[in-house]
Design a protein around this motif. Structure first.
Motif, PDB file in Angstrom:
ATOM      1  N   HIS A 152      48.765  43.910  50.467  1.00 12.86           N
ATOM      2  CA  HIS A 152      47.495  43.725  49.762  1.00 12.86           C
ATOM      3  C   HIS A 152      46.859  45.036  49.334  1.00 12.86           C
ATOM      4  N   LYS A 176      33.288  42.176  52.055  1.00 12.81           N
ATOM      5  CA  LYS A 176      33.217  42.401  50.611  1.00 12.81           C
ATOM      6  C   LYS A 176      34.045  43.606  50.152  1.00 12.81           C
ATOM      7  N   GLN A 182      42.225  38.329  55.818  1.00  9.24           N
ATOM      8  CA  GLN A 182      41.615  38.033  54.516  1.00  9.24           C
ATOM      9  C   GLN A 182      40.184  37.541  54.692  1.00  9.24           C
ATOM     10  N   HIS A 183      39.979  36.681  55.678  1.00 12.22           N
ATOM     11  CA  HIS A 183      38.650  36.144  55.940  1.00 12.22           C
ATOM     12  C   HIS A 183      37.659  37.249  56.280  1.00 12.22           C
ATOM     13  N   LEU A 220      37.614  43.014  49.415  1.00 16.74           N
ATOM     14  CA  LEU A 220      38.764  42.499  48.665  1.00 16.74           C
ATOM     15  C   LEU A 220      38.315  42.231  47.233  1.00 16.74           C
ATOM     16  N   SER A 221      39.059  42.771  46.262  1.00 20.32           N
ATOM     17  CA  SER A 221      38.679  42.565  44.875  1.00 20.32           C
ATOM     18  C   SER A 221      39.037  41.156  44.400  1.00 20.32           C
ATOM     19  N   ARG A 222      40.214  40.682  44.815  1.00 17.54           N
ATOM     20  CA  ARG A 222      40.619  39.297  44.559  1.00 17.54           C
ATOM     21  C   ARG A 222      41.665  38.944  45.591  1.00 17.54           C
ATOM     22  N   SER A 223      41.768  37.686  45.923  1.00 18.15           N
ATOM     23  CA  SER A 223      42.734  37.304  46.963  1.00 18.15           C
ATOM     24  C   SER A 223      44.006  36.776  46.313  1.00 18.15           C
ATOM     25  N   LYS A 273      37.013  39.596  53.305  1.00 17.32           N
ATOM     26  CA  LYS A 273      36.142  38.957  52.305  1.00 17.32           C
ATOM     27  C   LYS A 273      34.691  39.009  52.758  1.00 17.32           C
ATOM     28  N   ARG A 274      34.461  38.776  54.059  1.00 15.79           N
ATOM     29  CA  ARG A 274      33.098  38.865  54.593  1.00 15.79           C
ATOM     30  C   ARG A 274      32.542  40.272  54.460  1.00 15.79           C
TER      31      ARG A 274
END
Length: 115
Positions: free
Chosen positions: A71, A109, A102-103, A111-114, A106-107
């Motif tokens: 990633h 902030k 990933q979770h 990750l640009s996109r998953s 994302k929390r």
């Protein structure tokens, strides 16, 4: 992971702990520190002896490194990350580790996109 992608020195870890922001879920705590002077992210891993023996700890570190390797194009590049693994990670396979990381990212902030 290449050397330039790793945080190894205690001072660098302490810098991220003291000045970074933390986000957590049941499996991981992630500290994130903004670094504008670098062209790529760096990660530091912390897996306590409470989690298991050396074999278990090294397996967890390999899974986390593999996640970041897969990633690296979607993770914010101008940051330092310190990932602390918690006890439930010892029983997880790669798919579960991937979902949990990933979770939590994302929390945070970052990750640009998953995928």
């Amino acid at each position: 992971m290449k050397k330039e992608y790793r945080i190894k020195k205690n001072k660098e870890f302490q810098d991220v702990f003291q000045h970074g922001k933390s986000t957590a879920n049941r499996q991981f705590v992630v500290y994130v520190l903004e670094k504008q002077d670098v062209n790529h992210f760096r990660i530091g891993l912390s897996v306590s002896k409470k989690i298991g023996n050396a074999v278990v700890r090294n397996r967890i570190k390999r899974l986390i490194r593999q996640f970041f390797l897969e990633h690296k194009d979607v993770v914010d590049q101008h940051k330092d990350y310190v990932i602390i693994a918690r006890k439930p990670v010892a029983e997880m396979d790669y798919v579960e580790v991937k979902g949990s990381l990933q979770h939590v990212l994302k929390r945070a902030k970052v990750l640009s996109r998953s995928r």
